[in-house]
Write a protein that holds these residues in place. Structure first.
Motif, mmCIF file in Angstrom:
data_model
loop_
_atom_site.group_PDB
_atom_site.id
_atom_site.type_symbol
_atom_site.label_atom_id
_atom_site.label_comp_id
_atom_site.label_asym_id
_atom_site.label_seq_id
_atom_site.Cartn_x
_atom_site.Cartn_y
_atom_site.Cartn_z
ATOM 1 N N SER A 1 0.742 -1.125 -0.107
ATOM 2 C CA SER A 1 -0.055 0.008 -0.006
ATOM 3 C C SER A 1 0.945 1.341 -0.032
ATOM 4 O O SER A 1 0.514 2.184 -0.593
ATOM 5 N N THR A 2 2.048 1.436 0.779
ATOM 6 C CA THR A 2 2.979 2.354 0.664
ATOM 7 C C THR A 2 3.317 2.644 -0.971
ATOM 8 O O THR A 2 3.512 3.642 -1.212
ATOM 9 N N PHE A 3 3.928 1.320 -1.272
ATOM 10 C CA PHE A 3 4.505 1.433 -2.647
ATOM 11 C C PHE A 3 3.437 2.037 -3.672
ATOM 12 O O PHE A 3 3.840 2.889 -4.289
ATOM 13 N N ASP A 4 2.166 1.622 -3.544
ATOM 14 C CA ASP A 4 1.307 2.217 -4.473
ATOM 15 C C ASP A 4 1.257 3.671 -4.239
ATOM 16 O O ASP A 4 0.961 4.466 -5.203
ATOM 17 N N ARG A 5 0.875 4.062 -2.975
ATOM 18 C CA ARG A 5 0.732 5.728 -2.723
ATOM 19 C C ARG A 5 2.057 6.169 -3.427
ATOM 20 O O ARG A 5 1.749 7.428 -3.906
ATOM 21 N N LEU A 6 3.181 5.822 -3.281
ATOM 22 C CA LEU A 6 4.332 6.408 -3.912
ATOM 23 C C LEU A 6 4.408 6.627 -5.327
ATOM 24 O O LEU A 6 4.788 7.545 -5.845
ATOM 25 N N VAL A 7 3.791 5.366 -5.931
ATOM 26 C CA VAL A 7 3.382 5.364 -7.520
ATOM 27 C C VAL A 7 2.559 6.394 -7.976
ATOM 28 O O VAL A 7 2.910 7.086 -8.960
ATOM 29 N N ASN A 8 1.301 6.413 -7.289
ATOM 30 C CA ASN A 8 0.400 7.362 -7.426
ATOM 31 C C ASN A 8 0.761 8.747 -7.339
ATOM 32 O O ASN A 8 0.290 9.640 -7.996
ATOM 33 N N THR A 9 1.390 9.030 -6.432
ATOM 34 C CA THR A 9 2.162 10.533 -6.091
ATOM 35 C C THR A 9 3.495 10.922 -7.079
ATOM 36 O O THR A 9 4.120 11.808 -6.675
ATOM 37 N N LYS A 10 3.824 9.839 -7.847
ATOM 38 C CA LYS A 10 5.014 9.878 -8.704
ATOM 39 C C LYS A 10 6.325 9.968 -8.286
ATOM 40 O O LYS A 10 7.258 10.392 -8.700
ATOM 41 N N GLN A 11 6.206 9.574 -6.828
ATOM 42 C CA GLN A 11 7.609 9.602 -6.162
ATOM 43 C C GLN A 11 8.593 8.115 -6.664
ATOM 44 O O GLN A 11 9.585 8.002 -6.152
ATOM 45 N N MET A 12 7.615 7.323 -7.047
ATOM 46 C CA MET A 12 8.139 6.020 -7.647
ATOM 47 C C MET A 12 7.817 5.933 -8.972
ATOM 48 O O MET A 12 6.681 6.506 -9.430
#
Length: 76
Positions: free
Chosen positions: A26-37
């Motif tokens: 879920s943290t990874f998904d959030r970082l992908v959604n905020t373009k940090q990943m």
């Protein structure tokens, strides 16, 4: 006897990518959604993978604890 060489895949599935970074899915998904990943790459018509090198690059840009987000060189 032949030595077995372990090959590390460059493309990682979502859970593998999260685990590689030491994050929950879920943290990874959030970082992908905020373009940090990075966004995933389309490996086939029904499979996406994250590039290990792109994950490394994005991980290096994450702020350190106590550091303001953004480019640390802006304050120099």
């Amino acid at each position: 006897r032949r030595m077995k060489t372990k090959i590390e895949p460059r493309g990682l599935a979502r859970i593998e990518a999260a685990n590689y970074l030491g994050l929950s899915a879920s943290t990874f998904d959030r970082l992908v959604n905020t373009k940090q990943m990075p966004q995933p790459r389309l490996a086939s018509s029904n499979r996406v993978v994250w590039d290990r090198r792109e994950l490394d690059d994005c991980f290096e840009r994450l702020p350190r604890k106590g550091e303001a987000p953004g480019n640390p060189w802006h304050s120099v």
